[in-house]
Design an enzyme around this catalytic site. Structure first.
Site, PDB file in Angstrom:
ATOM      1  N   SER A   1       0.859  -1.176   0.000  1.00  0.00           N
ATOM      2  CA  SER A   1       0.000   0.000   0.000  1.00  0.00           C
ATOM      3  C   SER A   1       0.899   1.231   0.000  1.00  0.00           C
ATOM      4  CB  SER A   1      -0.884   0.002   1.253  1.00  0.00           C
ATOM      5  OG  SER A   1      -1.514   1.260   1.438  1.00  0.00           O
TER       6      SER A   1
ATOM      7  N   TYR B   1      -2.002   0.335  10.632  1.00  0.00           N
ATOM      8  CA  TYR B   1      -1.995  -0.149   9.257  1.00  0.00           C
ATOM      9  C   TYR B   1      -0.696   0.220   8.560  1.00  0.00           C
ATOM     10  CZ  TYR B   1      -3.654  -0.863   4.441  1.00  0.00           C
ATOM     11  OH  TYR B   1      -3.805  -1.276   3.137  1.00  0.00           O
TER      12      TYR B   1
END
Length: 258
Positions: A143, A156
């Site tokens: 990501s 995250y």
């Protein structure tokens, strides 16, 4: 002179987290490119339905229920293969958006286990099979969170940084082996479940993530990127590919139309 890669039709591509979103879209596109895809996820009904869809379209797919954080199950899964051509480590996800001061340690632990340990488990279990193929590819779907932090995202971000470092280090450690290591780092992608899962099913909070953004990326956009990288000639390694929608300049700079 290096030998030519085997045709895709004779090669297996394992896709984790294939029950929805980017994983499902990638499975469809790799199957259309000629790979025999193995769909793994915890939700058996979802991957079985997807396998039926892919097979009905004239391609080849098999569903295998798997929790990537269960190392015993992963090792057992790996015994089914003599060689594997492609491993797409896509299983992951985000939980919560709380600041460091109040973040839930259980959520952090779950994100690390899925995004990092799950990727480690599959990569370790299948790496010998990828080498045996003579032309293997490991894909880590990380990501943009793995390349830059933002408020409310530390858990995250930490997990995706771990996935990024895993891919980068693996590439260094296996250079000279017939295996490529590709990292694809998507930015804002609107899928049916990512934000909804992150916010515990709160549809209003999930919708605000994409509010005013004319065209976030879709799962198909990312899947096309992954499939393109995988299908480059064997000597071409796409080390890192960051893909964002045009409206997103960074993790914290997004154009929103009002």
């Amino acid at each position: 002179m290096a030998s030519a890669a085997p045709p895709a039709a004779s090669r297996i591509a394992v896709v984790t987290g294939a029950s929805s979103g980017i994983g499902a879209a990638t499975a469809r596109q790799l199957a259309a490119a000629g790979y025999r895809v193995v769909l793994t996820a915890r939700r058996k009904d979802r991957i079985e339905a997807l396998a039926e869809e892919i097979n009905a379209a004239g391609h080849a797919a098999t569903a295998y229920q798997l929790d990537v954080t269960d190392r015993t199950a992963v090792d057992e899964f790996a015994t089914a293969f003599k060689s594997v051509g492609v491993l797409v480590n896509n299983a992951g996800g985000a939980l919560g958006a709380d600041p460091v001061a109040t973040g839930d340690p259980a959520d952090w632990r779950t994100m690390y286990e899925t995004n990092v340990i799950g990727t480690l488990n599959l990569t370790q279990a299948l790496l010998p099979k990828l080498v045996a193929s003579g032309d293997g590819t490991v894909v880590v779907v990380s990501s943009t969170a793995g390349h830059g932090t933002y408020e409310g995202g530390a858990g995250y971000v930490a997990a995706k940084h771990g996935a990024h470092v895993l891919a980068e280090t693996l590439r260094l450690e296996i250079v000279g082996q017939p295996v490529r290591v590709i990292e694809v780092a998507p930015g804002m992608v609107r899928t049916e479940e990512f934000a909804l899962t992150r916010f515990g099913g709160d549809e209003e909070k999930a919708a605000k993530v994409y509010e005013g953004v004319a065209e976030p990326l879709t799962a198909d956009d990312v899947a096309e990127t992954i499939t393109w990288a995988v299908t480059r000639p064997s000597h071409v390694n796409i080390d890192l590919l960051v893909v964002r929608p045009r409206a997103q300049a960074s993790n914290t700079k997004v154009h929103r139309e009002r």
